[in-house]
Scaffold this motif. Structure first.
Motif, PDB file in Angstrom:
ATOM      1  N   HIS A  39      38.615 -34.868  14.378  1.00  0.00           N
ATOM      2  CA  HIS A  39      39.548 -35.528  13.454  1.00  0.00           C
ATOM      3  C   HIS A  39      40.671 -36.129  14.269  1.00  0.00           C
ATOM      4  CE1 HIS A  39      37.453 -34.080  10.011  1.00  0.00           C
ATOM      5  NE2 HIS A  39      37.437 -32.872  10.516  1.00  0.00           N
ATOM      6  N   TYR A  40      40.528 -37.395  14.637  1.00  0.00           N
ATOM      7  CA  TYR A  40      41.261 -37.949  15.752  1.00  0.00           C
ATOM      8  C   TYR A  40      42.784 -37.744  15.725  1.00  0.00           C
ATOM      9  CZ  TYR A  40      43.862 -41.264  18.390  1.00  0.00           C
ATOM     10  OH  TYR A  40      44.815 -41.830  19.157  1.00  0.00           O
ATOM     11  N   PRO A  41      43.499 -38.206  14.717  1.00  0.00           N
ATOM     12  CA  PRO A  41      44.957 -38.089  14.906  1.00  0.00           C
ATOM     13  C   PRO A  41      45.423 -36.646  15.025  1.00  0.00           C
ATOM     14  CG  PRO A  41      44.436 -39.523  13.077  1.00  0.00           C
ATOM     15  CD  PRO A  41      43.186 -38.794  13.433  1.00  0.00           C
ATOM     16  N   GLU A  42      44.736 -35.722  14.343  1.00  0.00           N
ATOM     17  CA  GLU A  42      45.163 -34.324  14.416  1.00  0.00           C
ATOM     18  C   GLU A  42      44.640 -33.650  15.680  1.00  0.00           C
ATOM     19  OE1 GLU A  42      43.326 -34.541  10.861  1.00  0.00           O
ATOM     20  OE2 GLU A  42      45.009 -35.888  10.608  1.00  0.00           O
TER      21      GLU A  42
END
Lengths: 194, 329
Positions: A39-42
């Motif tokens: 979950h890229y941004p996190e």
């Protein structure tokens, strides 16, 4: 396979069942496996040490001065010519009066990092500089210094990279010892005795 | 009068439950498919993407409704409804528990098979009315395929009917009181019939590997190519409702319907679980195989599946009619 399609009914049926089993096995294995998506941004992937990300300028760790001496080597070597430097002459050392980097045209070749004599320009382990306005990617000196403090730096600096590429300083003394060690357990029994 | 109110109420509840279920089944399929490709699938809308179907439905409702200029307007506009109605109507005969269903007909399975074959009318209207060459090619293939596969499908579904000795769906379910008596565990016949049922079901629902009517690389989206907005949503709803209904039928015919451990009120949940297992099996197949050619599809139907199911049906008839000596599992 020597048998052609349509020659033998039961052979074809066996092939079909085998294909079905293999195809569904592949998807089943994938189903059980953990998804590769992050979950890229996190969650951020661990970037490799030699990651080539956003460029930045550095400060000297001890004195806190800017490292860049405005020598324009990076400007000369830059293939897409996105770096512009103007030198500011001073008494003890020189500084960069203007340092702009057009990140939107940068090709991340790392050549500027390789030539920098003072390790002033380096790359960061980050690529998320996305913006809706292209002008925000025209980085000036202050912005480049700010990026240098903001992200984690990559391993590569100019001096480290040049050290990697220089030929070994004393080939006799440095190379003889490991060569002898390597030859020890090898096929030459006499080599290790010395 | 009272019975009319009863039927209306039950029908209303079942219809809304189906629509809710179908929207969420799309999420289930997307999640399942994503895991099969080592992805995560819808995640952002709501916790773990649980509100994704609602977001999709809202998006489709807000889309512009485009009617092609040269389309046959009446046929084009009517097609999604004609397509959707049979797909919803087949749920009418499905009993979800003993005595819980809209109409448990004496000839329930006949009604189911007959009405479910009617979706092809809506399909063809959509493809013809769109006045698009891709849509027309697509429905031509669809008619070809569905006519070819309805027969094996019916034959496969007739095997449990013969074993149970009734066309009434609740009787067929009652003939499988526990796990050992599920028709899928009937020696040899049960397994073969189940495989034939799944294959024919895939073809009748136009799912991969039999999805030649919406072969993306050739026909873009097939007969749906000119539809947008709510009409597109209706067609999607109908397709998924049809798959779900056939999964329910498969669970009822072969997997013992509402039988399962626990109190009787858990029955509908067991039924739902089994139907979802059948659906996930179909989805698993969908994400494992490549599309096969038109001639191969027809060859499989006429040369392999139809004779095989016919022989199977005759064998079942012999077994079912064997006086006294019928093998008891």
């Amino acid at each position: 396979m020597s048998r052609r399609l349509g020659e033998s009914f039961w052979g074809d049926l066996g092939d079909l069942l085998g294909a079905v089993r293999r195809a569904m096995g592949v998807t089943l294995v994938n189903f059980i496996r953990k998804p590769v998506t992050l979950h890229y941004p996190e969650v951020k992937r661990v970037y490799p040490d030699r990651f080539r990300g956003v460029l930045a300028l550095t400060y000297d760790k001890e004195t806190g001065e800017e490292n860049c001496i405005g020598c324009r080597l990076c400007e000369y070597i830059c293939p897409p010519q996105v770096i512009k430097v103007e030198m500011l002459k001073a008494e003890k050392r020189n500084f960069a009066k203007v340092f702009t980097l057009e990140l939107y045209a940068c090709e991340f070749c790392e050549l500027c990092v390789q030539v920098c004599p003072t390790d002033a320009i380096i790359m960061m382990k980050s690529f998320d500089m996305s913006t809706s306005d292209r002008r925000e990617l025209l980085l000036d000196k202050d912005r480049l210094h700010q990026i240098g403090l903001q992200f984690e730096p990559s391993w590569a600096t100019g001096n480290l990279l040049r050290d990697m590429q220089t030929p070994p300083k004393a080939p006799k003394a440095a190379a003889a010892e490991p060569a002898a060690k390597a030859a020890g357990p090898g096929p030459k029994p006499g080599g290790a005795a010395e | 009068m009272l019975s009319a109110i009863y039927f209306f109420t039950v029908g209303f509840i079942v219809l809304n439950a189906i629509i809710g279920m179908v929207t969420y089944v799309t999420l289930l399929e997307r999640k399942f498919a994503a895991r099969m490709q080592s992805r995560i699938g819808p995640y952002r809308v709501g916790p773990h993407g649980l509100l994704q179907p609602i977001a999709d439905a809202l998006k489709l409702m807000m889309k512009e409704d485009i009617v092609p200029r040269l389309a046959d307007r009446h046929v084009y506009n009517l097609a999604p409804i004609v397509f959707l109605v049979p797909c919803m109507l087949i749920f009418a005969t499905l009993p979800f528990a003993p005595g819980l269903g809209v109409a448990d007909l004496n000839i329930g399975i006949l009604f189911f098979l007959a009405v479910s074959a009617m979706e092809i009318v809506g399909l063809f209207m959509g493809g013809w009315g769109s006045n698009n060459k891709y849509a027309l090619l697509s429905v031509m293939r669809a008619v070809n395929q569905i006519i070819s596969y309805d027969l094996p499908f019916i034959f496969a579904a007739m095997v449990p009917v013969l074993l149970a000795g009734s066309l009434k769906l609740s009787d067929i379910a009652a003939a499988q009181p526990d796990v050992l008596h599920w028709f899928i565990f009937y020696p040899v016949i049960g397994q073969l019939a189940f495989i034939a049922y799944i294959v024919a079901m895939l073809a009748a629902e136009n799912r991969v590997p039999f999805d030649i009517l919406e072969a993306e690389s050739e026909l873009i989206a097939g007969f749906r190519v000119e539809y947008s907005g709510m009409k597109f949503a209706l067609i999607q709803l109908g397709e998924y409702a049809h798959v779900i209904a056939t999964s329910f039928l498969g669970a009822l015919l072969f997997l013992g319907a509402w039988g399962g451990p626990g109190p009787a009120w858990l029955g509908p949940l067991w039924f739902l679980l089994k139907a979802m297992c059948v659906f996930l099996l179909v989805t698993w197949i969908r994400w494992s195989f490549v599309r096969i050619r038109v001639d191969q599809i027809l060859a499989i139907s006429w040369k392999l599946l139809l004779p095989a199911t016919l022989i199977l049906l005759m064998a079942t008839a012999v077994v079912a009619a064997w006086p006294r000596g019928a093998p008891v599992v």
